[in-house]
Enzyme design. Structure first.
Site, PDB file in Angstrom:
ATOM      1  CG  LEU A  92       4.778  -5.666   7.411  1.00  0.00           C
ATOM      2  CD1 LEU A  92       3.631  -5.079   7.250  1.00  0.00           C
ATOM      3  CD2 LEU A  92       6.381  -4.375   7.907  1.00  0.00           C
ATOM      4  CB  THR A 115      -0.630 -15.038   8.358  1.00  0.00           C
ATOM      5  OG1 THR A 115      -0.859 -15.034   6.553  1.00  0.00           O
ATOM      6  CG2 THR A 115      -1.569 -15.094   8.505  1.00  0.00           C
ATOM      7  CD  GLU A 166      -8.600  -2.243  -3.586  1.00  0.00           C
ATOM      8  OE1 GLU A 166      -8.278  -1.166  -2.364  1.00  0.00           O
ATOM      9  OE2 GLU A 166      -8.492  -2.144  -4.870  1.00  0.00           O
ATOM     10  N   GLY A 168      -3.439   6.453  -0.994  1.00  0.00           N
ATOM     11  CA  GLY A 168      -4.317   6.977   0.385  1.00  0.00           C
ATOM     12  C   GLY A 168      -5.780   6.263  -0.379  1.00  0.00           C
ATOM     13  CB  SER A 169      -8.393   5.768  -2.189  1.00  0.00           C
ATOM     14  OG  SER A 169      -7.960   5.185  -3.170  1.00  0.00           O
ATOM     15  CG  HIS A 216      -3.978  -8.603  -2.571  1.00  0.00           C
ATOM     16  ND1 HIS A 216      -2.950  -7.777  -2.742  1.00  0.00           N
ATOM     17  CD2 HIS A 216      -4.043  -9.005  -3.467  1.00  0.00           C
ATOM     18  CE1 HIS A 216      -2.071  -8.563  -3.612  1.00  0.00           C
ATOM     19  NE2 HIS A 216      -3.301  -9.042  -4.273  1.00  0.00           N
ATOM     20  NE  ARG A 269      11.745  -6.913   4.590  1.00  0.00           N
ATOM     21  CZ  ARG A 269      11.397  -9.072   4.492  1.00  0.00           C
ATOM     22  NH1 ARG A 269      10.989  -9.672   4.814  1.00  0.00           N
ATOM     23  NH2 ARG A 269      11.854  -8.652   2.789  1.00  0.00           N
ATOM     24  CG  ASP A 275      -0.268  -9.541  -1.039  1.00  0.00           C
ATOM     25  OD1 ASP A 275      -0.598  -8.586   0.096  1.00  0.00           O
ATOM     26  OD2 ASP A 275       0.284  -9.590  -2.100  1.00  0.00           O
ATOM     27  CG  ASN A 310      -2.719  -6.086   3.183  1.00  0.00           C
ATOM     28  OD1 ASN A 310      -2.355  -5.063   2.847  1.00  0.00           O
ATOM     29  ND2 ASN A 310      -2.803  -7.014   1.932  1.00  0.00           N
TER      30      ASN A 310
HETATM   31  C1  GAR Z   1      -5.148  -1.016  -3.962  1.00  0.00           C
HETATM   32  O1  GAR Z   1      -5.589  -0.754  -4.536  1.00  0.00           O
HETATM   33  C2  GAR Z   1      -5.074  -1.798  -2.811  1.00  0.00           C
HETATM   34  O2  GAR Z   1      -5.655  -2.911  -2.604  1.00  0.00           O
HETATM   35  C3  GAR Z   1      -3.605  -2.289  -3.014  1.00  0.00           C
HETATM   36  O3  GAR Z   1      -2.312  -1.034  -2.860  1.00  0.00           O
HETATM   37  C4  GAR Z   1      -4.048   0.634  -3.248  1.00  0.00           C
HETATM   38  C5  GAR Z   1      -3.797   1.141  -3.164  1.00  0.00           C
HETATM   39  O4  GAR Z   1      -4.507   2.633  -3.515  1.00  0.00           O
HETATM   40  N1  GAR Z   1      -2.682  -2.532  -1.934  1.00  0.00           N
HETATM   41  C6  GAR Z   1      -2.285  -3.829  -2.515  1.00  0.00           C
HETATM   42  O5  GAR Z   1      -1.217  -3.887  -3.195  1.00  0.00           O
HETATM   43  C7  GAR Z   1      -1.347  -4.879  -0.837  1.00  0.00           C
HETATM   44  N2  GAR Z   1      -0.373  -6.036  -1.753  1.00  0.00           N
HETATM   45  P1  GAR Z   1      -4.442   3.642  -2.198  1.00  0.00           P
HETATM   46  O6  GAR Z   1      -3.616   4.243  -1.305  1.00  0.00           O
HETATM   47  O7  GAR Z   1      -5.203   4.635  -3.094  1.00  0.00           O
HETATM   48  O8  GAR Z   1      -5.417   2.577  -0.871  1.00  0.00           O
END
Ligand code: GAR
Length: 215
Positions: A89, A137, A170, A12-13, A105, A61, A141, A103
């Site tokens: 999803l 979409t 990010e 969750g950063s 990525h 799902r 990704d 999202n």
């Molecule tokens: C992040 O690096 C995000 O970009 C990635 O998961 C990590 C979550 O970190 N997401 C994906 O790979 C989605 N395809 P966080 O929980 O610290 O935000």
């Protein structure tokens, strides 16, 4: 005031920087598909409503997606923000939130969708890596790109070092994208392209790589 629901699966950063950001909107809730996500405790400690929709509790799902959609809709958000949400999803779910779900990525899409993006970037020998915020979409990704940030890849890099350099970016671009949306400057057009008011000359949706010297 507009509101956001954030979906997480773990640390969750990215969620945390959104909680800390000055945004023209309210974070209505944080929802995780994993009961033990550290991000849930963090959100709760900031006074944000949290809940769990555990994918393991549903037979398939479609049933999980339906429960998740219902939980999101309870808060009536303007925007759904996937922040390290690691479940695929279904099409119906994605279409339901089309144009109001984004999202982040950890790669310069369309390069390296999926997992282990940093390891794959190192193996491929790319010199430029980064992260992408995009509208969601049905393809994983994928989807119209809102903002990207690039980082250099140094010969001395290993996966953790590169991941940390990307994560820093990010944390810059996600609040920016969310802010644009809440300000009403950002939308997905009927043609499936991104419209960002004021971006024509500024190039605001590109963060030029920080060409710091190699450590
Ligand atoms: C992040 O690096 C995000 O970009 C990635 O998961 C990590 C979550 O970190 N997401 C994906 O790979 C989605 N395809 P966080 O929980 O610290 O935000």
């Amino acid at each position: 005031m507009k509101s956001i629901v954030i979906l997480i699966s773990g640390r969750g950063s990215n969620m945390e920087v959104l909680l800390d950001a000055v945004l023209p909107g309210r974070i209505a809730a944080v929802i995780s598909n994993r009961p033990g996500s550290p991000g849930l405790a963090l959100a709760a400690s900031r006074g944000v409503a949290t809940s769990v929709v555990d994918h393991k509790a549903y037979p398939d799902r479609a049933a999980f997606d339906a429960a998740l959609a219902e939980e999101i809709e309870r808060h009536g958000p303007d925007l759904v923000v996937l922040a390290g949400f690691m479940r695929v999803l279904g099409d119906d779910f994605v279409r339901r939130f089309e144009g109001r779900m984004m999202n982040i990525h950890p790669s310069l899409l369309p390069a390296f969708p999926g997992l282990d993006t940093h390891g794959r970037a190192l193996s491929a020998g790319v010199k430029l890596h980064g992260c992408t915020v995009h509208f969601v979409t049905p393809t994983l990704d994928n989807g119209p790109i809102i903002i990207q940030a690039g980082v250099p890849v140094f010969p001395s890099d290993d996966t953790p070092r590169l991941a940390a350099r990307v994560l820093e970016q990010e944390h810059r671009i996600y609040p920016q994208a969310v802010r644009w949306f809440l300000e009403g400057r950002l939308s997905l057009t009927a043609a499936g392209t991104v419209r960002l008011e004021g971006d024509r000359e500024e190039g605001a949706s590109l963060c030029v790589p920080a060409l710091d010297p190699a450590p």
